[in-house]
Write an enzyme that holds these catalytic residues in place. Structure first.
Site, PDB file in Angstrom:
ATOM      1  N   THR A  81      -1.578   3.304   4.038  1.00  0.00           N
ATOM      2  CA  THR A  81      -0.743   4.502   3.924  1.00  0.00           C
ATOM      3  C   THR A  81       0.156   4.689   5.140  1.00  0.00           C
ATOM      4  O   THR A  81      -0.273   4.402   6.262  1.00  0.00           O
ATOM      5  CB  THR A  81      -1.704   5.717   3.893  1.00  0.00           C
ATOM      6  OG1 THR A  81      -2.506   5.599   2.741  1.00  0.00           O
ATOM      7  CG2 THR A  81      -0.977   7.030   3.898  1.00  0.00           C
ATOM      8  N   THR A 124      -5.273   7.890   7.642  1.00  0.00           N
ATOM      9  CA  THR A 124      -5.203   6.687   6.813  1.00  0.00           C
ATOM     10  C   THR A 124      -6.613   6.130   6.666  1.00  0.00           C
ATOM     11  O   THR A 124      -7.470   6.394   7.502  1.00  0.00           O
ATOM     12  CB  THR A 124      -4.254   5.636   7.447  1.00  0.00           C
ATOM     13  OG1 THR A 124      -4.231   4.470   6.630  1.00  0.00           O
ATOM     14  CG2 THR A 124      -4.682   5.250   8.844  1.00  0.00           C
ATOM     15  N   GLY A 125      -6.826   5.379   5.608  1.00  0.00           N
ATOM     16  CA  GLY A 125      -8.159   4.805   5.376  1.00  0.00           C
ATOM     17  C   GLY A 125      -8.777   5.361   4.110  1.00  0.00           C
ATOM     18  O   GLY A 125      -8.061   5.841   3.230  1.00  0.00           O
ATOM     19  N   SER A 171       0.800  -1.229   0.000  1.00  0.00           N
ATOM     20  CA  SER A 171       0.000   0.000   0.000  1.00  0.00           C
ATOM     21  C   SER A 171       0.831   1.277   0.000  1.00  0.00           C
ATOM     22  O   SER A 171       0.275   2.367   0.044  1.00  0.00           O
ATOM     23  CB  SER A 171      -0.938   0.005   1.207  1.00  0.00           C
ATOM     24  OG  SER A 171      -0.193  -0.214   2.384  1.00  0.00           O
ATOM     25  N   THR A 178       1.614   7.028  -0.139  1.00  0.00           N
ATOM     26  CA  THR A 178       0.749   5.858  -0.371  1.00  0.00           C
ATOM     27  C   THR A 178       0.695   5.498  -1.850  1.00  0.00           C
ATOM     28  O   THR A 178       0.982   6.352  -2.714  1.00  0.00           O
ATOM     29  CB  THR A 178      -0.690   6.183   0.112  1.00  0.00           C
ATOM     30  OG1 THR A 178      -1.479   5.006   0.100  1.00  0.00           O
ATOM     31  CG2 THR A 178      -1.375   7.207  -0.781  1.00  0.00           C
ATOM     32  N   ARG A 228      -7.682   8.358 -10.038  1.00  0.00           N
ATOM     33  CA  ARG A 228      -8.183   8.699  -8.702  1.00  0.00           C
ATOM     34  C   ARG A 228      -7.023   9.132  -7.790  1.00  0.00           C
ATOM     35  O   ARG A 228      -5.963   8.513  -7.763  1.00  0.00           O
ATOM     36  CB  ARG A 228      -8.888   7.480  -8.090  1.00  0.00           C
ATOM     37  CG  ARG A 228      -9.463   7.690  -6.688  1.00  0.00           C
ATOM     38  CD  ARG A 228      -8.529   7.236  -5.597  1.00  0.00           C
ATOM     39  NE  ARG A 228      -9.148   7.237  -4.275  1.00  0.00           N
ATOM     40  CZ  ARG A 228      -8.484   7.036  -3.152  1.00  0.00           C
ATOM     41  NH1 ARG A 228      -7.193   6.803  -3.167  1.00  0.00           N
ATOM     42  NH2 ARG A 228      -9.104   7.048  -1.986  1.00  0.00           N
ATOM     43  N   VAL A 229      -7.250  10.192  -7.052  1.00  0.00           N
ATOM     44  CA  VAL A 229      -6.284  10.644  -6.047  1.00  0.00           C
ATOM     45  C   VAL A 229      -7.017  10.690  -4.715  1.00  0.00           C
ATOM     46  O   VAL A 229      -8.144  11.188  -4.637  1.00  0.00           O
ATOM     47  CB  VAL A 229      -5.723  12.038  -6.414  1.00  0.00           C
ATOM     48  CG1 VAL A 229      -4.928  12.626  -5.266  1.00  0.00           C
ATOM     49  CG2 VAL A 229      -4.858  11.945  -7.675  1.00  0.00           C
ATOM     50  N   GLY A 230      -6.395  10.153  -3.680  1.00  0.00           N
ATOM     51  CA  GLY A 230      -7.024  10.136  -2.361  1.00  0.00           C
ATOM     52  C   GLY A 230      -6.623  11.349  -1.528  1.00  0.00           C
ATOM     53  O   GLY A 230      -6.216  12.386  -2.053  1.00  0.00           O
ATOM     54  N   ASP A 231      -6.741  11.189  -0.235  1.00  0.00           N
ATOM     55  CA  ASP A 231      -6.450  12.289   0.693  1.00  0.00           C
ATOM     56  C   ASP A 231      -4.962  12.494   0.923  1.00  0.00           C
ATOM     57  O   ASP A 231      -4.524  13.591   1.291  1.00  0.00           O
ATOM     58  CB  ASP A 231      -7.092  11.993   2.055  1.00  0.00           C
ATOM     59  CG  ASP A 231      -6.527  10.701   2.655  1.00  0.00           C
ATOM     60  OD1 ASP A 231      -6.524   9.665   1.941  1.00  0.00           O
ATOM     61  OD2 ASP A 231      -6.077  10.730   3.815  1.00  0.00           O
ATOM     62  N   GLY A 256      -9.811   7.600   1.671  1.00  0.00           N
ATOM     63  CA  GLY A 256      -9.410   8.996   1.535  1.00  0.00           C
ATOM     64  C   GLY A 256     -10.535   9.954   1.209  1.00  0.00           C
ATOM     65  O   GLY A 256     -10.474  11.132   1.571  1.00  0.00           O
TER      66      GLY A 256
END
Ligand code: ASP
Length: 329
Positions: free
Chosen positions: A188, A239-240, A84, A206, A216-219, A242
């Site tokens: 992450t 984490t988790g 991850s 991450t 896609r882009v997370g937090d 996003g």
């Protein structure tokens, strides 16, 4: 503590002081303030132990928190067994590993990269964006082009990782995108550090959610969502899933709670509660936050059980279980 000292401390709270039920409930995993000028580093999940060891080489020698977090999370990025973080991570739904990372210091200087491919250490590119450009965030092809022009090199990718390839091919059969709770119990890496001079910094890196839609882009690379530092107050990382952190400006919200007087753990609890309120009925969505204030107190909170973090101080080097709202059977 002797009874006399306990009563004296109670008296020092003042007549009107109310001890909140949360403070009472969460006391066991709350931190005690470390000795003055002693460094502290915390980071998400079990891979945080090795990352903290990397950071401690700098913090323990009196070095800078910013250099420490960069070096610390790079340890996890180098670990090709990690699914991850870094290039050993799981691919997106089109079979490409794409990386997100950011870094921030006590003066609100920050750098970030997202949707970056074929570069081993996205955190180093994020630091270079911060140090060498007038911008905060570079993404995708542009981020890669800039990195290559600025001394980074492409790694030969994909590195053969047969199990990752097999898992991906198995996933393709149904192509079902599901957000699981701690599927592998490591996600992450987000890290917060306070150095011996009282400077704070944070980093987050991450490969994002496994089998995400391409692009896609997370937090994690978003300043204020996956990471936020304010040198007057403290810092937070997440984490988790996003999307939940982006919708609530999660890490920034945690720092703002601490600014208004919440302890790090109370501030993490507040944002987890808010996320649950904003996502009623969402089952199986794990989100965990870590926070530290500039006094060196730290804490964490998550939606579900299973979230833990690595702690390193002069006296401690261990995993700490975060408090949580719900139990996942
Ligand atoms: N927060 C990361 C993301 O949404 C994933 C994770 O922490 O597992 O990309």
């Amino acid at each position: 503590m002797s009874r006399r000292k306990f009563l004296k401390n109670l008296g020092a709270l003042g007549a009107g002081t109310v001890i909140s039920p949360l403070a009472a409930q969460t006391h066991s995993s709350s931190s005690l303030p470390p000795k003055k000028n002693s460094p502290v580093v915390i980071s998400t999940w079990i891979h945080g132990m090795e990352a903290n060891a990397g950071a401690w080489e700098i913090l323990g020698a009196g070095g800078d928190a910013l250099d420490a977090v960069q070096k610390g999370v790079a340890v996890t990025e180098s670990d090709m067994t990690n699914r991850s973080v870094g290039l050993g991570g799981r691919p997106d739904r089109d079979g490409h590993v794409t990386l997100d990372a950011c870094i921030m210091d006590h003066d609100s200087r920050c750098g970030s990269v997202a949707f970056l491919e074929d570069i081993q250490h996205p955190i180093d590119v994020a630091r270079a964006v911060m140090d060498k450009t007038p911008h905060v965030m570079l993404v995708g092809e542009g981020a890669q082009k800039w990195a290559l022009e600025n001394g980074f090199s492409k790694v030969d990718y994909p590195v053969p990782l047969p199990q990752v390839q097999k898992d991906y091919e198995d996933w393709l059969i149904k192509s079902e995108y599901k957000t699981g709770v701690n599927v592998e119990n490591h996600d992450t890496i987000g890290m917060l550090a306070l150095d011996a001079s009282g400077r704070m910094a944070g980093a987050c890196t991450t490969s994002g959610m496994a089998y995400k839609i391409r692009g896609r882009v997370g937090d994690s690379p978003i300043i204020g969502a996956g990471l936020f530092i304010d040198g007057d107050v403290g810092g937070a990382t997440a984490t988790g899933v996003g999307e939940a952190m982006i919708r609530t400006a999660g890490a920034s919200a945690v720092v703002e709670s601490m600014r208004r007087g919440a302890s790090p753990e109370e501030a993490c609890y507040d944002i987890v509660q808010r996320i649950l309120k904003k996502h009623p009925g969402v089952e199986g969505m794990q989100v965990g936050f870590l926070a530290m204030n500039v006094q060196g107190e730290y804490g964490g909170y998550s939606v579900y059980n299973g979230f833990n973090y690595a702690l390193r101080t002069q006296d401690r080097n261990e995993m700490v279980d975060a408090k949580y709202m719900r139990t996942w059977e």
